[in-house]
Enzyme design. Structure first.
Site, PDB file in Angstrom:
ATOM      1  N   TRP A  15       0.808  -1.218   0.000  1.00  0.00           N
ATOM      2  CA  TRP A  15       0.000   0.000   0.000  1.00  0.00           C
ATOM      3  C   TRP A  15       0.837   1.262   0.000  1.00  0.00           C
ATOM      4  O   TRP A  15       0.514   2.236  -0.678  1.00  0.00           O
ATOM      5  CB  TRP A  15      -1.039  -0.010   1.139  1.00  0.00           C
ATOM      6  CG  TRP A  15      -2.193  -0.881   0.757  1.00  0.00           C
ATOM      7  CD1 TRP A  15      -2.572  -2.052   1.336  1.00  0.00           C
ATOM      8  CD2 TRP A  15      -3.097  -0.686  -0.346  1.00  0.00           C
ATOM      9  NE1 TRP A  15      -3.646  -2.598   0.676  1.00  0.00           N
ATOM     10  CE2 TRP A  15      -3.984  -1.781  -0.363  1.00  0.00           C
ATOM     11  CE3 TRP A  15      -3.234   0.294  -1.327  1.00  0.00           C
ATOM     12  CZ2 TRP A  15      -5.006  -1.904  -1.315  1.00  0.00           C
ATOM     13  CZ3 TRP A  15      -4.249   0.169  -2.277  1.00  0.00           C
ATOM     14  CH2 TRP A  15      -5.117  -0.917  -2.267  1.00  0.00           C
ATOM     15  N   ASP A  53      -1.775   6.925   6.563  1.00  0.00           N
ATOM     16  CA  ASP A  53      -2.854   6.083   6.044  1.00  0.00           C
ATOM     17  C   ASP A  53      -3.114   4.999   7.090  1.00  0.00           C
ATOM     18  O   ASP A  53      -2.317   4.094   7.263  1.00  0.00           O
ATOM     19  CB  ASP A  53      -2.425   5.465   4.705  1.00  0.00           C
ATOM     20  CG  ASP A  53      -3.461   4.482   4.146  1.00  0.00           C
ATOM     21  OD1 ASP A  53      -4.483   4.229   4.810  1.00  0.00           O
ATOM     22  OD2 ASP A  53      -3.235   3.968   3.030  1.00  0.00           O
ATOM     23  N   LYS A  62     -12.436  -1.718   6.261  1.00  0.00           N
ATOM     24  CA  LYS A  62     -11.697  -2.776   6.948  1.00  0.00           C
ATOM     25  C   LYS A  62     -12.214  -2.951   8.367  1.00  0.00           C
ATOM     26  O   LYS A  62     -12.628  -4.023   8.741  1.00  0.00           O
ATOM     27  CB  LYS A  62     -10.212  -2.499   6.876  1.00  0.00           C
ATOM     28  CG  LYS A  62      -9.846  -2.701   5.398  1.00  0.00           C
ATOM     29  CD  LYS A  62      -8.583  -2.737   4.866  1.00  0.00           C
ATOM     30  CE  LYS A  62      -8.616  -3.018   3.366  1.00  0.00           C
ATOM     31  NZ  LYS A  62      -7.736  -2.139   2.622  1.00  0.00           N
TER      32      LYS A  62
END
Ligand SMILES: *Cc1c(COP(=O)(O)O)cnc(C)c1O
Length: 371
Positions: A109, A179, A203
């Site tokens: 990511w 993030d 999530k």
């Protein structure tokens, strides 16, 4: 009408969208037909209604309460996912002379984040785990943060590789941007030490469709004035996250999850205790398997959210995945870029599910060893 019993939902170890608490799903199911206070389906309520304005306000307050955030932060609910923030952050913060924000490259990511940052500027990669295949995170003595960087960006939990920082990084005099998509509201996070935190919902805290952005007001003082309206955080602040039609349904579900965190779980310390217990159980099973199950991440950097592991051969992994599906588990395949097995244990997954998985793993190991 009773909630349809689906055993697999309780055994959903998906990396995302993740499992949501059964108590929340029951309320969501009702709201599809009728939100009791309104008398309408959640899918057909105006985003300009007083009721929805109240939803946004309550959600914002719940997030402030959970994280202990004061009024120096704006709390926004945006579309475009975490991915949109990969661009909005550099577009917003690069107004000064130094165009070299610092980025950590710790996994899949943060690699995506960097790709977007490079379209806006010339980011400085302070540390990269790429040549090592992202099996560990940097130690403090490997990180030499510079005092004049416009900001530092990192990913708190690398969802794909199962690596998680268990500390806050960077200098207090350089804005921290993080993030937190895959560990937001899973534990306390010292939010007041960050200038921007962003996390999509899918999530830990809801369905796909909405991203929570926390941003310190002082960052907006020197923003460029020529950004497209939607990409300018100030548009959303002014409109109270109602600049254009927001994802009403997703925002409502996130509200239900924050109520559950506050009222049923008892806040983020309690949520963290539960999450730690689940992870400890799973990692213990890996460590006590005599090398049958091989944890991927360095021990100190193991993620509480995503346990990534391998078996000795890809064939054995395929047998494991297929047997796990037959036993009712779902979402255990590793991310398509690295393969292997990934057990994601987000807020909504109960301890009981991990107990069942660990039991299944032990039985699978015994069967394989005796065959
Ligand atoms: C899943 C994930 C993303 C992707 O977010 P989108 O909402 O699909 O854009 C970004 N960052 C992290 C850490 C993730 O786990």
């Amino acid at each position: 009408m009773p909630l349809q019993q689906n055993l697999n939902n309780g055994l959903n170890f998906s990396g995302g969208p993740g499992a949501l608490p059964a108590a929340v799903l029951a309320q969501v199911q009702k709201s599809i037909m009728c939100v009791p206070e309104v008398g309408l389906s959640i899918l057909g309520i105006s985003h300009r209604s007083d009721w929805f304005l109240g939803v946004v306000t309550e959600l914002e307050n719940n997030i402030r309460r959970l994280l202990g955030l004061d009024k120096s932060y704006h709390v926004l609910f945006l579309q475009g996912g975490a991915t949109q923030q990969f661009s909005m952050v550099p577009m917003t913060l690069l107004h000064g002379k130094n165009k070299h924000p610092e980025y950590l490259h710790t996994g899949y990511w943060s690699g995506k984040v960097l790709g977007e940052a490079r379209k806006e500027t010339n980011p400085h990669v302070l540390w990269s785990g790429e040549s090592d295949g992202f099996h560990r995170l940097p130690a403090n003595d490997e990180l030499d943060f510079s005092a004049d960087a416009p900001y530092l960006h990192y990913v708190s939990n690398e969802t794909v590789e199962g690596l998680q920082f268990h500390r806050v990084l960077g200098r207090d005099d350089v804005p921290r941007v993080c993030d937190m998509s895959s560990d937001f509201l899973s534990k306390p996070c010292e939010a007041e030490r960050f200038s921007i935190i962003y996390a999509h919902a899918q999530k830990n805290i809801g369905p796909a469709g909405v991203t929570v952005v926390l941003i310190r007001d002082e960052l907006l003082q020197n923003m460029p004035d020529n950004l497209p309206g939607w990409l300018d955080y100030r548009s959303h602040i002014k409109a109270h996250s109602n600049y254009n039609t927001p994802p009403v349904f997703a925002i409502y579900v996130v509200l239900l999850v924050t109520r559950w965190l506050l009222d049923d779980i008892g806040g983020l310390n309690a949520m963290n205790t539960l999450n730690q217990r689940k992870a400890a159980l799973l990692y213990e099973a890996l460590d006590q398997s005599d090398g049958f199950y091989l944890g991927r991440a360095a021990r100190t950097d193991r993620s509480v959210m995503n346990a990534v592991f391998n078996l000795k051969t890809p064939e054995l992994e395929q047998r494991f995945l297929s047997a796990s599906r037959d036993a009712g588990f779902s979402g255990l395949s590793g991310h398509r870029v690295i393969g292997g097995i990934r057990a994601s244990m987000y807020n909504g997954l109960e301890l009981q599910a991990v107990e069942k998985l660990v039991e299944f793993m032990s039985t699978f190991q015994k069967n394989e060893s005796s065959s």
